[in-house]
Design a protein around this motif. Structure first.
Motif, mmCIF file in Angstrom:
data_model
loop_
_atom_site.group_PDB
_atom_site.id
_atom_site.type_symbol
_atom_site.label_atom_id
_atom_site.label_comp_id
_atom_site.label_asym_id
_atom_site.label_seq_id
_atom_site.Cartn_x
_atom_site.Cartn_y
_atom_site.Cartn_z
ATOM 1 N N ASN A 135 0.866 -1.310 -0.134
ATOM 2 C CA ASN A 135 0.245 0.223 0.143
ATOM 3 C C ASN A 135 1.101 1.002 -0.337
ATOM 4 O OD1 ASN A 135 -2.751 0.309 -0.303
ATOM 5 N ND2 ASN A 135 -3.005 -0.761 1.830
ATOM 6 N N VAL A 136 1.624 1.503 0.922
ATOM 7 C CA VAL A 136 2.956 2.619 0.892
ATOM 8 C C VAL A 136 2.770 2.862 -0.019
ATOM 9 C CG1 VAL A 136 4.712 3.588 2.023
ATOM 10 C CG2 VAL A 136 3.178 1.935 3.355
ATOM 11 N N ALA A 137 4.063 1.847 -1.263
ATOM 12 C CA ALA A 137 4.679 1.726 -2.407
ATOM 13 C C ALA A 137 3.524 2.165 -2.754
ATOM 14 C CB ALA A 137 5.170 0.142 -2.948
ATOM 15 N N ARG A 138 2.393 1.816 -3.529
ATOM 16 C CA ARG A 138 1.210 2.409 -4.127
ATOM 17 C C ARG A 138 0.984 3.947 -4.298
ATOM 18 N NH1 ARG A 138 -1.880 -1.053 -7.432
ATOM 19 N NH2 ARG A 138 -1.487 -3.163 -6.301
ATOM 20 N N GLN A 139 0.955 4.169 -2.660
ATOM 21 C CA GLN A 139 0.205 5.134 -2.545
ATOM 22 C C GLN A 139 1.694 6.430 -2.658
ATOM 23 O OE1 GLN A 139 -0.521 5.548 1.498
ATOM 24 N NE2 GLN A 139 -2.663 4.909 1.020
ATOM 25 N N SER A 140 2.437 6.031 -2.748
ATOM 26 C CA SER A 140 3.849 6.792 -2.870
ATOM 27 C C SER A 140 4.903 6.990 -3.900
ATOM 28 C CB SER A 140 5.335 5.775 -2.324
ATOM 29 O OG SER A 140 4.976 6.317 -1.158
ATOM 30 N N ALA A 141 3.785 6.240 -5.172
ATOM 31 C CA ALA A 141 3.690 5.723 -6.773
ATOM 32 C C ALA A 141 3.818 7.417 -7.479
ATOM 33 C CB ALA A 141 3.353 4.887 -7.156
ATOM 34 N N ILE A 142 2.359 7.617 -7.023
ATOM 35 C CA ILE A 142 2.032 8.788 -7.672
ATOM 36 C C ILE A 142 2.919 10.415 -7.215
ATOM 37 C CG2 ILE A 142 0.310 11.503 -7.731
ATOM 38 C CD1 ILE A 142 -0.153 8.288 -9.133
ATOM 39 N N LEU A 143 3.398 10.226 -5.942
ATOM 40 C CA LEU A 143 4.995 11.098 -5.222
ATOM 41 C C LEU A 143 5.744 10.921 -5.837
ATOM 42 C CD1 LEU A 143 5.639 13.746 -3.727
ATOM 43 C CD2 LEU A 143 5.665 12.149 -1.596
ATOM 44 N N SER A 144 5.996 10.010 -6.210
ATOM 45 C CA SER A 144 7.851 9.702 -6.710
ATOM 46 C C SER A 144 7.804 10.371 -7.884
ATOM 47 C CB SER A 144 8.142 8.067 -7.278
ATOM 48 O OG SER A 144 7.508 7.534 -5.486
ATOM 49 N N LEU A 145 6.390 10.629 -8.723
ATOM 50 C CA LEU A 145 6.346 10.609 -10.258
ATOM 51 C C LEU A 145 6.538 12.394 -9.938
ATOM 52 C CD1 LEU A 145 3.971 8.923 -11.939
ATOM 53 C CD2 LEU A 145 6.493 8.401 -12.235
ATOM 54 N N THR A 146 5.812 13.307 -9.441
ATOM 55 C CA THR A 146 6.063 14.699 -9.129
ATOM 56 C C THR A 146 7.215 14.830 -8.799
ATOM 57 O OG1 THR A 146 4.543 14.397 -6.996
ATOM 58 C CG2 THR A 146 2.985 15.016 -9.343
ATOM 59 N N ALA A 147 7.297 14.225 -7.210
ATOM 60 C CA ALA A 147 8.887 15.112 -7.073
ATOM 61 C C ALA A 147 9.600 14.498 -7.612
ATOM 62 C CB ALA A 147 8.934 14.213 -5.622
ATOM 63 N N CYS A 148 9.968 13.411 -8.512
ATOM 64 C CA CYS A 148 11.242 13.857 -9.051
ATOM 65 C C CYS A 148 11.155 14.870 -10.431
ATOM 66 C CB CYS A 148 10.964 12.846 -10.094
ATOM 67 S SG CYS A 148 12.379 11.059 -9.534
ATOM 68 N N VAL A 186 6.626 0.575 -9.919
ATOM 69 C CA VAL A 186 7.113 -0.186 -11.532
ATOM 70 C C VAL A 186 7.430 1.125 -12.081
ATOM 71 C CG1 VAL A 186 7.947 -1.613 -12.819
ATOM 72 C CG2 VAL A 186 6.695 -2.483 -10.946
ATOM 73 N N ILE A 187 6.642 1.312 -12.302
ATOM 74 C CA ILE A 187 6.451 2.577 -13.473
ATOM 75 C C ILE A 187 7.547 3.341 -12.219
ATOM 76 C CG2 ILE A 187 5.534 4.674 -14.082
ATOM 77 C CD1 ILE A 187 3.316 2.923 -14.897
ATOM 78 N N ALA A 188 6.937 4.475 -10.684
ATOM 79 C CA ALA A 188 7.798 5.092 -10.471
ATOM 80 C C ALA A 188 9.449 4.929 -9.956
ATOM 81 C CB ALA A 188 6.914 5.443 -8.832
ATOM 82 N N ALA A 189 9.627 3.297 -10.086
ATOM 83 C CA ALA A 189 10.998 3.109 -9.805
ATOM 84 C C ALA A 189 11.780 2.842 -10.628
ATOM 85 C CB ALA A 189 11.103 1.562 -9.368
ATOM 86 N N ILE A 190 11.223 3.046 -11.887
ATOM 87 C CA ILE A 190 12.185 3.161 -13.496
ATOM 88 C C ILE A 190 11.978 4.972 -13.397
ATOM 89 C CG2 ILE A 190 11.648 2.865 -16.091
ATOM 90 C CD1 ILE A 190 9.778 0.704 -15.468
ATOM 91 N N VAL A 191 10.881 5.336 -13.194
ATOM 92 C CA VAL A 191 11.698 7.264 -13.913
ATOM 93 C C VAL A 191 12.700 7.482 -12.207
ATOM 94 C CG1 VAL A 191 9.936 9.095 -13.139
ATOM 95 C CG2 VAL A 191 9.240 7.507 -13.893
#
Ligand SMILES: Nc1ncnc2c1ncn2[C@@H]1O[C@H](COP(=O)(O)OP(=O)(O)OP(=O)(O)O)[C@@H](O)[C@H]1O
Ligand SMILES: [Mg+2]
Lengths: 305, 261
Positions: free
Chosen positions: A34-47, A158-163
């Motif tokens: 869940n944490v990973a899923r929720q953090s994914a969006i933030l990962s994209l915008t934060a990058c 996974v998308i977030a990790a790639i980004v």
């Protein structure tokens, strides 16, 4: 850089320990996923936000732009289909990011004004297009983007990790990254060294816009409908993850790796506070305090630089 | 290019910033392997004239001729391509980048990862070349990987000098290169100027220290109020005379003749 090497990791471990004592569910695989899923969006915008901040800017329009793209991409999707809708969303992100970039690099507006103007315009267009109502009836297959899994990992993560990996390599290994840092550190020096400053600034804003576009499309998939308010607070969260990670506003100092830690810290904090039943309202207050605190501490550590 | 013809000629350069007329028809010539001292009071227009030569500013009027050909620089990239390098008065370093990053800023060495698609910075090569450059200039630096913000003023000046003289420059402009250097270091810079001349590189040296100019320069040019006031071989003048032209006392009509050349 002791904060990002030692301080922040220590804080993350401490938070994880505290929350797992307060609520044993914290360490369940389900919750971590869940944490990973929720953090994914933030990962994209934060990058994206981090790269813009490293170039000397910052973006207040992220949240409203996500709302606009969510609405517009949903409308295109309903009319013309899944792939064209997703593509339209991402391309809109690039276009909006580039527009912010042109305002900053060519018209020399302060990023604060440029992106505040974009925020207002985006909100207006989103409400005009949607009439304030959610856009439903999205194609069934679209859900997979937000809810799907790759080898048991949530697809958004996974998308977030790639980004993350891509942005890290871009910033550390390429001429593009070098110029973004140089522009953020001393724009005049970059100009004198022959760096085409405006072109690189617009590019970094466009790249950030692309990531915001992807974030908007993924978020729309998770919400199973297009909403003008979908990205509420995303600008603050992305700035928070950036500065908590230790990337300084307006000095070209910091990194994508720092921001990964910032995202993890934010993810654990939000999730943990939810698990121990702290209301979202209090979390908003906490976020404000944390942002101000993080920037203050950073300035204090680098006074006289 | 005919033998003996100047390498650089700037003619009738005019430049205004809003209401400030920084340059009002300035001329400048620079020969091959010549060291030109450029002096003048504060705000005389020295830095502005040099920034026009490097393409930072574009002149409102006037022309630049390089090797007998009229040129127009739209960015410092254009002037660098012809081998014109400048050490800026404020050094123009990126404080967050390390020494290597600053020395190679704008001309990074890269290696192909995927041909035509992706190139990565060749850090190892830039690192090694930077050490070589610093060694050759006898500049001591504990680490070429330290952000330049952490270096002393003199070390930062050394970085700015290193990157201007090390890439096959044909013209090196030094705008107050010794401003924050200790006496011993000043001597090194002046020796470097002579060394550059010996390698057929032309140098324009801006300095408020006239004794430096008289030590190394072949010619001296005085700018006053955005216009040339004196342009002469060093052997044909004295420090006292140059000072007179800088402050503009007792030169009346003479300055007119001198700038009209
Ligand atoms: N970018 C700029 N914008 C506005 N005015 C400028 C700019 N650059 C220079 N000026 C003005 O042009 C005039 C000439 O400045 P310049 O820097 O060329 O003088 P200088 O001879 O190099 O002086 P110093 O010895 O103090 O370095 C000054 O009045 C200065 O204020
Ligand atoms: Mg000057």
């Amino acid at each position: 850089m002791t904060w990002s090497r030692v301080g922040l990791p220590a804080v993350i471990v401490l938070m994880a320990l505290t929350f797992s004592v307060l609520n044993p569910n914290f360490y369940s695989a389900l919750n971590l996923r869940n944490v990973a899923r929720q953090s994914a969006i933030l990962s994209l915008t934060a990058c994206g936000q981090t790269m813009v901040v490293l170039s000397g800017g910052f973006d207040l329009s992220v949240g409203m732009v996500i709302g606009l793209i969510s609405v517009a991409a949903s409308l295109v999707m309903v009319e013309t289909g899944l792939w064209t809708g997703m593509l339209a969303g991402v391309l809109m992100g690039v276009g909006i990011g580039a527009s912010n970039g042109v305002m900053v690099a060519k018209m020399h507006l302060p990023p604060f004004i440029a992106t505040l103007a974009m925020l207002s315009a985006a909100r207006g267009v989103a409400l005009i297009l949607s009439g304030g109502l959610p856009i439903t009836d999205l194609p069934r297959d679209f859900r997979w983007l937000g809810a799907g899994q790759v080898l048991t990992l949530p697809l958004p993560a996974v998308i977030a990790a790639i980004v993350f990996v891509g942005c890290h390599l871009l910033m550390k290994k390429t001429r593009f990254g070098r110029y973004v840092y140089a522009i953020g550190g001393n724009e005049e020096a970059a100009t004198y060294a022959g760096v085409p400053v405006a072109r690189y600034k617009i590019s970094v804003w466009a790249l950030h816009g692309l990531l915001v576009g992807v974030a908007a499309v993924v978020l729309t998939s998770r919400a199973v409908s297009g909403h003008a308010t979908l990205g509420e607070g995303a600008e603050l969260e992305s700035i928070a993850a950036t500065v908590i990670g230790g990337t300084a506003l307006g000095r070209g100092r910091g990194s994508i790796a720092n921001t990964l830690l910032g995202v993890v810290a934010m993810g654990i904090l939000t999730n943990g506070l939810n698990l121990v039943n702290v209301s979202t309202y209090y979390q908003m207050v906490a976020m404000g305090v944390i942002i101000a605190g993080a920037v203050y501490v950073d300035q204090w550590r680098h006074r006289g630089d | 290019m005919t033998p003996g013809a100047p390498l650089v000629e700037m003619r009738g350069i005019v430049k205004a910033f809003g209401a400030v007329e920084a340059l009002r028809g300035a001329d400048l010539t620079l020969g091959v392997a010549e060291v030109l001292g450029l002096v003048g009071d504060n705000a005389a227009g020295k830095s502005t004239l040099m920034k026009i030569l490097t393409g930072v500013h574009r002149p409102d009027a006037g022309e630049i001729v390089f090797e007998g050909r009229a040129v127009a620089f739209h960015s410092p990239r254009d002037s660098r391509a012809l081998g014109i390098e400048m050490i800026y008065q404020n050094l123009a370093l990126a404080p967050n980048l390390d020494v290597v990053g600053n020395v190679f800023l704008g001309r990074e060495r890269t290696k192909r990862v995927l041909p035509r698609v992706m190139e990565w910075l060749d850090e190892r090569r830039m690192d090694a070349e930077t050490r070589k450059i610093l060694d050759r200039l006898k500049i001591r630096m504990d680490s070429v990987r330290a952000p330049v913000a952490r270096l002393s003023g003199g070390q930062q000046q050394a970085v700015a000098i290193a990157r201007a003289v090390s890439f096959n420059a044909r013209v090196v402009v030094m705008d107050e290169p010794t401003a924050s250097l200790a006496v011993k270091e000043v001597g090194k810079v002046l020796a470097l100027v002579s060394e550059l001349r010996a390698k057929q590189v032309s140098v324009i040296l801006i300095s408020h220290r006239l004794q430096d100019v008289f030590t190394v320069a072949d010619r001296v040019m005085v700018l006053r109020g955005g216009r040339g006031a004196l342009d002469t071989r060093i052997g044909d003048t004295t420090m006292d005379e140059v000072v007179k032209y800088i402050v503009g006392a007792d030169t009346g009509g003479l300055s007119h003749l001198a700038s009209g050349r």
